[in-house]
Design an enzyme around this catalytic site. Structure first.
Site, PDB file in Angstrom:
ATOM      1  N   CYS A 100     128.181 -46.645 120.901  1.00 37.65           N
ATOM      2  CA  CYS A 100     128.508 -48.036 121.226  1.00 37.65           C
ATOM      3  C   CYS A 100     128.966 -48.797 119.972  1.00 37.65           C
ATOM      4  O   CYS A 100     130.145 -49.053 119.813  1.00 37.65           O
ATOM      5  CB  CYS A 100     127.356 -48.735 121.923  1.00 37.65           C
ATOM      6  SG  CYS A 100     127.860 -50.265 122.756  1.00 37.65           S
ATOM      7  N   HIS A 189     126.382 -45.042 126.134  1.00 37.98           N
ATOM      8  CA  HIS A 189     125.114 -44.805 125.439  1.00 37.98           C
ATOM      9  C   HIS A 189     124.539 -43.458 125.854  1.00 37.98           C
ATOM     10  O   HIS A 189     123.992 -43.327 126.952  1.00 37.98           O
ATOM     11  CB  HIS A 189     124.103 -45.905 125.788  1.00 37.98           C
ATOM     12  CG  HIS A 189     124.391 -47.219 125.141  1.00 37.98           C
ATOM     13  ND1 HIS A 189     123.902 -47.562 123.907  1.00 37.98           N
ATOM     14  CD2 HIS A 189     125.131 -48.271 125.560  1.00 37.98           C
ATOM     15  CE1 HIS A 189     124.313 -48.778 123.588  1.00 37.98           C
ATOM     16  NE2 HIS A 189     125.066 -49.222 124.571  1.00 37.98           N
ATOM     17  N   GLU A 191     121.837 -42.055 124.894  1.00 37.84           N
ATOM     18  CA  GLU A 191     120.373 -42.025 124.868  1.00 37.84           C
ATOM     19  C   GLU A 191     119.712 -42.705 126.054  1.00 37.84           C
ATOM     20  O   GLU A 191     118.503 -42.531 126.290  1.00 37.84           O
ATOM     21  CB  GLU A 191     119.867 -42.671 123.569  1.00 37.84           C
ATOM     22  CG  GLU A 191     119.771 -44.184 123.564  1.00 37.84           C
ATOM     23  CD  GLU A 191     121.099 -44.927 123.469  1.00 37.84           C
ATOM     24  OE1 GLU A 191     121.082 -46.172 123.493  1.00 37.84           O
ATOM     25  OE2 GLU A 191     122.149 -44.261 123.365  1.00 37.84           O
TER      26      GLU A 191
END
Length: 244
Positions: A100, A189, A191
């Site tokens: 990001c 993202h 994660e």
């Protein structure tokens, strides 16, 4: 193994910790193998790349396309420090994965442009690999189409001249790119899971990512999404770049 370095920029302690914990889980690393620096809290200082296996940069509320007079002193410091680091990383082709905020850090190099043309609301969308992405050593670990959590005000509207496009969505042409062989940026993202994105929706309710009345519907949609693949990037990054 030489440790990896995680760079964060989130001022909220609980969200910062959750992000770090998610990256730990995704990479499979122990805390001593993923050293953390919170850039919003203190200056970066000199990073000796030879002592590391690689660098992972998390997301955050900073946008390089913010007007200069709207940027806080901390944001301007962080941007300058990360720009200097990015130049070194690219020159050395040192393993780097920026999620990001990595788009903002790397996307302005070598004639690239990051602006507000292709922002996307918080949620999950299908991401499609380019032909180069499907053949890439890192991104090739993912299916050619996969759902990912995202939410961003800015994006790359013109790739850096040396960059290779790896992934896109229907509403954002550049969702991932590579410079050299080892330097990567993703707009999505890798994660995030459903719990984490809902917590971020709450944490950044006053940051202009959505209208207040949308908060609960965004969280409901995030919980219904089936996002399982992007986290594989983190373990693959470690697998490719861990050094004794």
């Amino acid at each position: 193994m030489k440790p990896f370095l995680f760079l964060g920029t989130r001022a909220e302690d609980d969200v910062a910790q959750q992000e770090y914990d998610a990256v730990l889980a995704g990479t499979g690393l122990r805390p001593d193998e993923l050293v953390r620096i919170r850039l919003e809290a203190s200056p970066l200082g000199w990073i000796e790349l030879e002592d590391l296996s690689g660098i992972i940069l998390g997301g955050g509320p900073f946008n390089v396309s913010d007007p200069d007079d709207a940027k806080s002193p901390v944001q301007r410091r962080v941007e300058a420090e990360l720009n200097d680091l990015a130049i070194r990383v690219v020159e050395l082709d040192f393993p780097f994965l920026g999620a990001c905020y990595g788009i903002g850090v790397l996307g302005t190099l070598d004639g690239g442009t990051v602006d507000r043309t292709y922002g996307e609301p918080i949620g999950a969308l299908p991401v499609r690999l380019s032909a180069e992405g499907a053949e890439d050593p890192l991104f090739g670990a993912l299916p050619e189409v996969f759902d990912a959590y995202l939410g961003h005000k800015e994006a790359v509207s013109r790739l850096p001249g040396s960059a290779v496009l790896l992934a896109s969505t229907d509403t954002c042409p550049v969702h991932a790119f590579r410079i050299g062989r080892n330097v990567y940026a993703t707009q999505f993202h890798p994660e995030l899971d459903a719990v984490a994105i809902c917590d971020r929706i709450d944490a950044y309710s006053a940051h202009g990512y959505y209208e207040p009345h949308e908060q609960e519907s965004l969280k409901a949609a995030a919980r219904e999404a089936m996002v399982t693949e992007p986290v594989r990037l983190l373990a693959r990054f470690v697998e490719l770049h861990a050094r004794p």
